[in-house]
Design a protein around this motif. Structure first.
Motif, PDB file in Angstrom:
ATOM      1  N   LEU B 233       0.829  -1.215   0.000  1.00  0.00           N
ATOM      2  CA  LEU B 233       0.000   0.000   0.000  1.00  0.00           C
ATOM      3  C   LEU B 233       0.858   1.257   0.000  1.00  0.00           C
ATOM      4  N   LEU B 234       1.912   1.227   0.806  1.00  0.00           N
ATOM      5  CA  LEU B 234       2.784   2.403   0.900  1.00  0.00           C
ATOM      6  C   LEU B 234       3.490   2.663  -0.414  1.00  0.00           C
ATOM      7  N   GLN B 235       3.824   1.559  -1.100  1.00  0.00           N
ATOM      8  CA  GLN B 235       4.474   1.694  -2.403  1.00  0.00           C
ATOM      9  C   GLN B 235       3.487   2.268  -3.422  1.00  0.00           C
ATOM     10  N   ALA B 236       2.250   1.768  -3.358  1.00  0.00           N
ATOM     11  CA  ALA B 236       1.259   2.178  -4.363  1.00  0.00           C
ATOM     12  C   ALA B 236       0.788   3.605  -4.138  1.00  0.00           C
ATOM     13  N   GLN B 237       0.695   4.016  -2.876  1.00  0.00           N
ATOM     14  CA  GLN B 237       0.168   5.350  -2.571  1.00  0.00           C
ATOM     15  C   GLN B 237       1.285   6.208  -1.970  1.00  0.00           C
ATOM     16  N   GLN B 238       1.872   6.996  -2.805  1.00  0.00           N
ATOM     17  CA  GLN B 238       3.022   7.783  -2.352  1.00  0.00           C
ATOM     18  C   GLN B 238       2.612   8.933  -1.447  1.00  0.00           C
ATOM     19  N   ARG B 239       1.346   9.319  -1.517  1.00  0.00           N
ATOM     20  CA  ARG B 239       0.882  10.382  -0.623  1.00  0.00           C
ATOM     21  C   ARG B 239      -0.549  10.129  -0.199  1.00  0.00           C
ATOM     22  N   PHE B 240      -0.774  10.043   1.094  1.00  0.00           N
ATOM     23  CA  PHE B 240      -2.139  10.013   1.624  1.00  0.00           C
ATOM     24  C   PHE B 240      -2.103  10.592   3.030  1.00  0.00           C
ATOM     25  N   ASP B 241      -3.287  10.868   3.572  1.00  0.00           N
ATOM     26  CA  ASP B 241      -3.332  11.626   4.824  1.00  0.00           C
ATOM     27  C   ASP B 241      -3.712  10.788   6.035  1.00  0.00           C
ATOM     28  N   ALA B 242      -4.433   9.699   5.793  1.00  0.00           N
ATOM     29  CA  ALA B 242      -4.832   8.878   6.935  1.00  0.00           C
ATOM     30  C   ALA B 242      -4.980   7.421   6.528  1.00  0.00           C
ATOM     31  N   LEU B 243      -4.767   6.548   7.520  1.00  0.00           N
ATOM     32  CA  LEU B 243      -4.880   5.100   7.319  1.00  0.00           C
ATOM     33  C   LEU B 243      -5.780   4.526   8.401  1.00  0.00           C
ATOM     34  N   TRP B 244      -6.745   3.711   7.995  1.00  0.00           N
ATOM     35  CA  TRP B 244      -7.586   2.984   8.965  1.00  0.00           C
ATOM     36  C   TRP B 244      -7.262   1.520   8.821  1.00  0.00           C
ATOM     37  N   ASN B 245      -6.729   0.968   9.917  1.00  0.00           N
ATOM     38  CA  ASN B 245      -6.329  -0.432   9.947  1.00  0.00           C
ATOM     39  C   ASN B 245      -7.286  -1.185  10.864  1.00  0.00           C
ATOM     40  N   HIS B 246      -7.935  -2.225  10.346  1.00  0.00           N
ATOM     41  CA  HIS B 246      -8.998  -2.920  11.070  1.00  0.00           C
ATOM     42  C   HIS B 246      -8.574  -3.630  12.336  1.00  0.00           C
ATOM     43  N   ASP B 247      -7.296  -3.972  12.466  1.00  0.00           N
ATOM     44  CA  ASP B 247      -6.926  -4.873  13.554  1.00  0.00           C
ATOM     45  C   ASP B 247      -5.527  -4.560  14.081  1.00  0.00           C
ATOM     46  N   ASP B 248      -5.427  -4.458  15.407  1.00  0.00           N
ATOM     47  CA  ASP B 248      -4.148  -4.066  16.000  1.00  0.00           C
ATOM     48  C   ASP B 248      -3.071  -5.148  15.883  1.00  0.00           C
ATOM     49  N   ASP B 249      -3.474  -6.420  15.785  1.00  0.00           N
ATOM     50  CA  ASP B 249      -2.469  -7.475  15.609  1.00  0.00           C
ATOM     51  C   ASP B 249      -1.775  -7.323  14.259  1.00  0.00           C
ATOM     52  N   GLN B 250      -2.559  -7.197  13.201  1.00  0.00           N
ATOM     53  CA  GLN B 250      -1.930  -6.972  11.896  1.00  0.00           C
ATOM     54  C   GLN B 250      -1.305  -5.578  11.867  1.00  0.00           C
ATOM     55  N   GLY B 251      -1.767  -4.703  12.774  1.00  0.00           N
ATOM     56  CA  GLY B 251      -1.204  -3.368  12.882  1.00  0.00           C
ATOM     57  C   GLY B 251       0.263  -3.376  13.311  1.00  0.00           C
ATOM     58  N   VAL B 252       0.653  -4.403  14.095  1.00  0.00           N
ATOM     59  CA  VAL B 252       2.061  -4.531  14.463  1.00  0.00           C
ATOM     60  C   VAL B 252       2.902  -4.646  13.193  1.00  0.00           C
ATOM     61  N   GLY B 253       2.423  -5.465  12.249  1.00  0.00           N
ATOM     62  CA  GLY B 253       3.117  -5.616  10.972  1.00  0.00           C
ATOM     63  C   GLY B 253       3.026  -4.351  10.124  1.00  0.00           C
ATOM     64  N   ALA B 254       1.852  -3.721  10.149  1.00  0.00           N
ATOM     65  CA  ALA B 254       1.668  -2.504   9.357  1.00  0.00           C
ATOM     66  C   ALA B 254       2.615  -1.402   9.842  1.00  0.00           C
ATOM     67  N   LEU B 255       2.728  -1.267  11.167  1.00  0.00           N
ATOM     68  CA  LEU B 255       3.623  -0.242  11.713  1.00  0.00           C
ATOM     69  C   LEU B 255       5.075  -0.525  11.341  1.00  0.00           C
ATOM     70  N   ARG B 256       5.407  -1.821  11.298  1.00  0.00           N
ATOM     71  CA  ARG B 256       6.764  -2.210  10.907  1.00  0.00           C
ATOM     72  C   ARG B 256       7.018  -1.793   9.449  1.00  0.00           C
ATOM     73  N   ALA B 257       6.052  -2.029   8.580  1.00  0.00           N
ATOM     74  CA  ALA B 257       6.204  -1.650   7.174  1.00  0.00           C
ATOM     75  C   ALA B 257       6.332  -0.142   7.026  1.00  0.00           C
ATOM     76  N   ILE B 258       5.575   0.594   7.847  1.00  0.00           N
ATOM     77  CA  ILE B 258       5.622   2.055   7.793  1.00  0.00           C
ATOM     78  C   ILE B 258       7.011   2.532   8.229  1.00  0.00           C
ATOM     79  N   GLN B 259       7.525   1.889   9.270  1.00  0.00           N
ATOM     80  CA  GLN B 259       8.865   2.223   9.750  1.00  0.00           C
ATOM     81  C   GLN B 259       9.908   1.917   8.673  1.00  0.00           C
ATOM     82  N   GLN B 260       9.756   0.752   8.016  1.00  0.00           N
ATOM     83  CA  GLN B 260      10.711   0.353   6.984  1.00  0.00           C
ATOM     84  C   GLN B 260      10.656   1.286   5.780  1.00  0.00           C
ATOM     85  N   ALA B 261       9.477   1.805   5.495  1.00  0.00           N
ATOM     86  CA  ALA B 261       9.360   2.725   4.359  1.00  0.00           C
ATOM     87  C   ALA B 261       9.749   4.144   4.750  1.00  0.00           C
ATOM     88  N   GLY B 262       9.993   4.362   6.044  1.00  0.00           N
ATOM     89  CA  GLY B 262      10.396   5.681   6.511  1.00  0.00           C
ATOM     90  C   GLY B 262       9.321   6.737   6.321  1.00  0.00           C
TER      91      GLY B 262
END
Lengths: 338, 348
Positions: B233-262
């Motif tokens: 998602l981060l690769q596909a959308q180079q600019r967006f303002d907000a993200l709604w993530n349905h689940d905090d468990d998968q959110g651990v992975g999502a936050l990791r990806a966000i960190q990796q993408a800087g």
């Protein structure tokens, strides 16, 4: 499945005559209709998302996402080449990743996590190998049992919780700061496993014995190969690959969870088969397997870039498997193989 | 387990040390054991005084997920609080046939009340009916049965409300921003609850014409899938303002990806209410600014209701003589302002 398996053995079973293919890659390239598939996919990606697809960061992403399953697939390729199957790879990845990320393990830092992941992978591989080689169990059943028990143990260890990694040196390996000349460390590990796997299969006695056992186990035994020991080594190798993959997954996701490695067994088998490895054994290609993994990862990437949903992705994956295998059989016949 | 002895073992022979490390590695006890899922609800139930003995049968799905594990713990802890309550708990299973068998066993044991969190509500409706016919009232927890005849009372979370409140929160944050873009990282697409969460989110966004949802990808409620899908998602959308993530468990992975993408150019809202998410909200230094609750404390409330039902009592603070037929929990938005209030309910 129309051709008898032994016929495809390109080399004599014992393989001591130094009868190598003139070109190292010949056996691998022979079935590479997948290169064409990959080229088409790259064209599709470039056309549908010209701004994104060929971007460096996207290529890094595709390769990173291929790394974990890629390492598992290299191990799987050996097992299938020998006429076996390993259904437990996903469960072993899960068990190794959760065991390596328990609070107690993390106390020992980077080394503790890496060590535990690899040892757990090897341990599971050892159990598989002993059951199959010396216990006389069918690989399908033995590894199915391992699938169930390793997943159960992983669930027991985590109690369903997500085990977040706090060891900074492990986390640091998965962020852009750690890239070597633009290549993520995970991809380097994947590349190294691929090269070692290719050399092992195509350039060593071990590799020739693997092909021989898969082609005709009885003939291999008569030719003086210790078939049992060879099988034990192969499942150990698969377990080792799972342990390495588990460590890569820990670096990538920053955590261990019992759901890790979900359905890896099917992805790895699919990648190996469309790569040109025979499910009946006797022929295997590491390059083909790696291309198979890249094809699947690239599809996922293109679909995500174009915001398509997962159901469409799954249908496409199925279609690619069928198409690739059909094309392969056609080219195999066309070149008058065997 | 004393840690020092383990460490000493490690300095033995190589073989011994390997064994010791692996043994040590099975331990999962955090150093500073946080209360976590400790009986999170502070409110006293209707009536704390011991009443007539009640045996409650509890059947839930396999706890392969932080939230489901918290459900089991909440139920057990609440049952322990009442001296007259006996909890008969079955092994969790995601297999419909297996769960039906387990519930039938509880019916045969003649428990007084059944609390059932079905792996699949529709598929387990029949066994709910069977229990009710056998004279055992059923408290249907969270995933609802297809027929109201199959349960006496339903208590659960509000998936539509989760999406709605997440959408409202994001809408309020971005309402002054022309041409704002949001993306959605959904959960398992084959679950009904995922569709409801998305529907609520979309409906809330309709109130903010300046906001467009530009992308949606479904993950699988796991860290691994969260990381993989978010990276894409981060690769596909180079600019967006907000993200709604349905689940905090998968959110651990999502936050990791966000960190990796800087990336840190957007705000993120999670779902469920994991402790790790609340800690991140409290720290306030990342993209995660809020999480929408889907409280596992509903399991403790289900035990309260089952006990009241078994003792033929109503609920304290209400005029009715009987417990209600259905209770829907509120999907509160946890932000930095109120996180301290909700932290005790955060699950690991």
């Amino acid at each position: 499945m129309t051709q008898p398996a032994p016929v495809t053995t390109a080399e004599p079973p014992a393989g001591t005559s130094g009868d190598r293919p003139p070109l190292g890659l010949r056996a691998d390239v022979r079935n590479l209709s997948l290169l064409g598939v990959l080229a088409v996919l790259i064209a599709v990606g470039g056309i549908t998302r010209p701004d994104q697809f060929l971007d460096t960061s996207n290529l890094q992403l595709v390769l990173t996402q291929a790394s974990v399953i890629g390492v598992v697939t290299v191990g799987m390729t050996f097992v299938i080449t020998s006429g076996g199957i390993d259904l437990s790879v996903g469960a072993i990845v899960a068990l190794a990743s959760v065991w390596a990320t328990t609070v107690a393990t993390q106390e020992y830092g980077f080394a503790g996590i890496l060590f535990t992941a690899v040892v757990v992978g090897l341990g599971c591989g050892l159990v598989n190998g002993v059951l199959i080689a010396y216990g006389g169990m069918v690989p399908f059943i033995a590894t199915l049992a391992m699938l169930a028990s390793a997943r159960g143990l992983a669930l027991q260890i985590t109690e369903g919780r997500t085990q977040i990694v706090t060891v900074q040196s492990v986390l640091d390996l998965g962020v852009p700061d750690a890239y070597v000349l633009g290549v993520p460390p995970l991809v380097l590990v994947f590349a190294a496993v691929t090269v070692v796997g290719w050399l092992l299969l195509n350039r060593t006695t071990f590799g020739r014995r693997t092909v021989a056992v898969g082609g005709n186990a009885e003939a291999a035994r008569l030719a003086g190969i210790d078939v049992r020991r060879q099988r034990l080594y192969l499942y150990l190798l698969s377990g080792l690959c799972c342990g390495i993959a588990a460590f890569l997954l820990i670096v990538l996701a920053g955590s261990g969870q019992n759901t890790n490695g979900n359905l890896y067994e099917l992805d790895a088998i699919a990648a190996a088969i469309i790569g040109g490895t025979l499910l009946s054994g006797g022929r295997g290609t590491i390059v083909g397997s790696v291309l198979g993994v890249l094809v699947f990862t690239t599809i996922t990437n293109i679909f995500a870039l174009n915001n398509l949903q997962s159901d469409v992705q799954q249908i496409a994956k199925g279609a690619i498997i069928v198409a690739a295998v059909l094309v392969q059989r056609r080219t195999a016949r066309g070149t008058g193989e065997a | 387990m004393p840690r020092t002895s383990r460490r000493n073992l490690l300095f033995g022979t190589a073989a011994v040390s390997a064994g010791a490390l692996l043994t040590a590695c099975t331990s999962n006890e955090p150093r500073n054991a946080a209360p976590g899922t400790d009986d999170a609800v502070g409110n006293a139930p209707a009536d704390d005084k011991p009443g007539a003995p009640v045996t409650i049968g509890f059947a839930g799905p396999q706890a392969d997920h932080g939230w489901l594990n918290a459900i089991n713990e909440n139920a057990k802890r609440r049952a322990e609080k009442y001296s007259e309550v006996t909890l008969e708990i079955t092994e969790g299973s995601n297999d419909t046939a297996a769960q039906i068998g387990q519930i039938q066993t509880l019916i045969n044991k003649k428990v007084d009340v059944l609390v059932i969190l079905p792996a699949d509500g529709k598929a387990l409706t029949q066994v709910g009916l069977q229990a009710m016919k056998a004279g055992i009232p059923v408290i249907n927890l969270d995933r609802v049965f297809a027929s109201p005849q199959a349960y006496r009372c339903w208590i659960g979370g509000d998936n539509y409300g989760m999406g709605l409140n997440a959408g409202r929160y994001i809408g309020e944050q971005l309402k002054d921003k022309p041409g704002a873009k949001v993306v959605e990282l959904a959960g398992l697409d084959n679950l009904e609850l995922t569709k409801q969460r998305t529907q609520g989110f979309d409906d809330a966004l309709k109130n903010y014409p300046n906001i467009t949802k530009v992308a949606r990808q479904a993950a699988e409620f796991t860290v691994e899938s969260g990381q993989a899908k978010m990276a894409q998602l981060l690769q596909a959308q180079q600019r967006f303002d907000a993200l709604w993530n349905h689940d905090d468990d998968q959110g651990v992975g999502a936050l990791r990806a966000i960190q990796q993408a800087g990336r840190d150019d957007f705000l993120m809202v999670g779902g469920a209410g994991a402790k790790s998410a609340m800690d991140a909200i409290k720290a306030g230094d990342g993209v995660l600014k809020a999480t929408v609750l889907y409280p596992p404390t509903m399991a403790a409330s289900a035990i309260d209701l089952a006990r009241a039902l078994g003792q033929k009592k109503g609920v304290g603070g209400m005029s009715e003589l009987e417990i209600p037929a259905s209770i829907t929990l509120y999907s509160a938005v946890v932000t930095k302002e109120n996180v301290d209030e909700y932290l005790p309910t955060g699950f690991n």
